[in-house]
Design an enzyme around this catalytic site. Sequence first.
Site, PDB file in Angstrom:
ATOM      1  N   SER A   5       2.197  -6.535   7.327  1.00 40.68           N
ATOM      2  CA  SER A   5       0.602  -6.068   7.681  1.00 40.68           C
ATOM      3  C   SER A   5      -0.152  -6.953   6.572  1.00 40.68           C
ATOM      4  O   SER A   5      -0.997  -7.625   6.997  1.00 40.68           O
ATOM      5  CB  SER A   5       0.300  -4.713   7.870  1.00 40.68           C
ATOM      6  OG  SER A   5       0.973  -4.111   8.654  1.00 40.68           O
ATOM      7  N   ASP A  30      -2.269  -1.588  10.766  1.00 35.84           N
ATOM      8  CA  ASP A  30      -2.468  -1.444   9.474  1.00 35.84           C
ATOM      9  C   ASP A  30      -3.237  -2.900   8.910  1.00 35.84           C
ATOM     10  O   ASP A  30      -3.626  -2.922   7.860  1.00 35.84           O
ATOM     11  CB  ASP A  30      -1.176  -1.441   8.699  1.00 35.84           C
ATOM     12  CG  ASP A  30      -0.332   0.037   8.560  1.00 35.84           C
ATOM     13  OD1 ASP A  30      -1.421   0.972   8.887  1.00 35.84           O
ATOM     14  OD2 ASP A  30       0.519   0.035   8.066  1.00 35.84           O
ATOM     15  N   VAL A  37      10.912  -4.750   2.878  1.00 30.88           N
ATOM     16  CA  VAL A  37      10.647  -4.944   4.464  1.00 30.88           C
ATOM     17  C   VAL A  37      11.063  -3.887   4.867  1.00 30.88           C
ATOM     18  O   VAL A  37      11.865  -2.902   4.881  1.00 30.88           O
ATOM     19  CB  VAL A  37      11.504  -6.161   4.747  1.00 30.88           C
ATOM     20  CG1 VAL A  37      11.254  -6.270   6.452  1.00 30.88           C
ATOM     21  CG2 VAL A  37      11.132  -7.614   4.010  1.00 30.88           C
ATOM     22  N   ALA A  38      10.023  -3.480   6.127  1.00 32.08           N
ATOM     23  CA  ALA A  38      10.386  -2.141   6.931  1.00 32.08           C
ATOM     24  C   ALA A  38      10.470  -1.011   6.014  1.00 32.08           C
ATOM     25  O   ALA A  38      11.425  -0.149   6.217  1.00 32.08           O
ATOM     26  CB  ALA A  38      11.617  -2.457   7.951  1.00 32.08           C
ATOM     27  N   LYS A  74       0.783  -1.163   0.059  1.00 32.63           N
ATOM     28  CA  LYS A  74       0.140  -0.040   0.208  1.00 32.63           C
ATOM     29  C   LYS A  74       0.701   1.449   0.060  1.00 32.63           C
ATOM     30  O   LYS A  74       2.215   1.256   0.166  1.00 32.63           O
ATOM     31  CB  LYS A  74      -0.895   0.104   1.173  1.00 32.63           C
ATOM     32  CG  LYS A  74      -0.309  -0.017   2.578  1.00 32.63           C
ATOM     33  CD  LYS A  74       0.240   1.426   3.183  1.00 32.63           C
ATOM     34  CE  LYS A  74       0.942   1.190   4.495  1.00 32.63           C
ATOM     35  NZ  LYS A  74       1.652   2.148   4.771  1.00 32.63           N
TER      36      LYS A  74
HETATM   37  O1  C5P Z   1       0.426  -1.363  15.426  1.00 33.36           O
HETATM   38  P1  C5P Z   1       1.635  -1.519  15.018  1.00 33.36           P
HETATM   39  O2  C5P Z   1       2.327  -2.887  15.704  1.00 33.36           O
HETATM   40  O3  C5P Z   1       1.790  -2.036  13.274  1.00 33.36           O
HETATM   41  O4  C5P Z   1       2.723  -0.266  15.394  1.00 33.36           O
HETATM   42  C1  C5P Z   1       3.953  -0.316  15.366  1.00 33.36           C
HETATM   43  C2  C5P Z   1       4.449   0.761  16.298  1.00 33.36           C
HETATM   44  O5  C5P Z   1       4.132   2.024  15.908  1.00 33.36           O
HETATM   45  C3  C5P Z   1       3.800   0.817  17.659  1.00 33.36           C
HETATM   46  O6  C5P Z   1       4.429   0.066  18.316  1.00 33.36           O
HETATM   47  C4  C5P Z   1       3.745   2.237  17.990  1.00 33.36           C
HETATM   48  O7  C5P Z   1       4.860   2.638  18.525  1.00 33.36           O
HETATM   49  C5  C5P Z   1       3.493   3.063  16.480  1.00 33.36           C
HETATM   50  N1  C5P Z   1       2.141   3.456  16.272  1.00 33.36           N
HETATM   51  C6  C5P Z   1       1.650   4.615  16.841  1.00 33.36           C
HETATM   52  N2  C5P Z   1       0.488   4.817  16.480  1.00 33.36           N
HETATM   53  C7  C5P Z   1      -0.462   4.264  15.611  1.00 33.36           C
HETATM   54  C8  C5P Z   1       0.221   3.036  14.989  1.00 33.36           C
HETATM   55  C9  C5P Z   1       1.698   2.736  15.190  1.00 33.36           C
HETATM   56  O8  C5P Z   1       2.347   5.059  17.817  1.00 33.36           O
HETATM   57  N3  C5P Z   1      -1.631   4.616  15.338  1.00 33.36           N
END
Ligand code: C5P
Length: 333
Positions: free
Chosen positions: A140, A173, A132-133, A48
């Site tokens: 996701s 995501d 990746v990353a 995406k």
């Molecule tokens: O949800 P996910 O594990 O993909 O998010 C990775 C990191 O990104 C979270 O640990 C958080 O630090 C940050 N994050 C955030 N606010 C969001 C999504 C992600 O702070 N809405």
Amino acid sequence: MASFVEWLDKFCISRHNAGMNYAHSTPHSPSYDRHMVSNAYIVQSYAKINLTLDVLGKRSDGYHELATVMQTVDLYDTLCFVATDEDRVSISCNQPELCNDENLVVRAAHAIRKRLNLTQGLLIELHKCIPVAAGLGGGSGNAAAVLQALQRWWQLPLDARELWSMAAELGSDVPFFLSGGLALCEGRGEKITPLELHWPLAMRWLLLIKPAIAVSTARVFRNLTVNDYSTGAESRTVQAALQSKSPLRPTDLHNSLERGVVEQYPEVAQARNAVLDAGADYVQLSGSGPTLFTSFSTLATASQVQQRLQTQGYEVYLTRPIHSGGDEIQFFS
Ligand code: C5P
């Protein structure tokens, strides 16, 4: 439930032991049959871009409140699921460093097995093409693909709400990728409003430029300042423009994370300049980066810019918006 699970386990194991050939089913296959479970199942999992990413503020749970308009693009990983007779999930990947139990693919499969008390074993072969990353949602998307594939392949009794809640637990995501296409995502990213896939003709070819670094999403969010927060107006403007088929201006696109990423990672700042110097009108960060994207109205110009950037050593993908569910894109000028 117990009888269903027993049936599923016996069915898959007996098919496996019978040494059947791989049968490639797809979710849209007309031959897909309620009682037909084959030994292997293949799906594609798309990347995406974020047309906008507004961070509205920090929440009490440590996450950030978002408004983001996302679109799936035609760059994908392939996942092949193979039934095994061991009570475990294993992974094989063309990038060996991704073969571990922390991979979202494995976590998603464990989540399904745990939720329904399944003992059916599984090998997941993951062919990575999405960087990746990189801010393209590759991991996701893979997790959502596992949830959906196992539900369809094994005909599991999970409704859309249950799949969504499992997806949201795996990552902010992940729920977006259950539907893909064009969507407004709010909350921490998990509240999805699917949008009609109207797309500007002038943006039909997309270039994704991936600087040669990996970025930690958590670190990028940690480095936000209150000055980076926005009201969400940019996401609403882009949503309204796309839905009313009005032209999008590069200045309508916005990513609250971009300032911090460009400041922290000089490679991203350099790549931004290189993209503009190569002839793009604008350049924008996708997600938490480091991937940047831009768009073109003709394939000829997009290819030309891609070649210029590749000559400088950049990893560049020429792609286009796509709806993974197969819906048509309505282009407007
Ligand atoms: O949800 P996910 O594990 O993909 O998010 C990775 C990191 O990104 C979270 O640990 C958080 O630090 C940050 N994050 C955030 N606010 C969001 C999504 C992600 O702070 N809405």
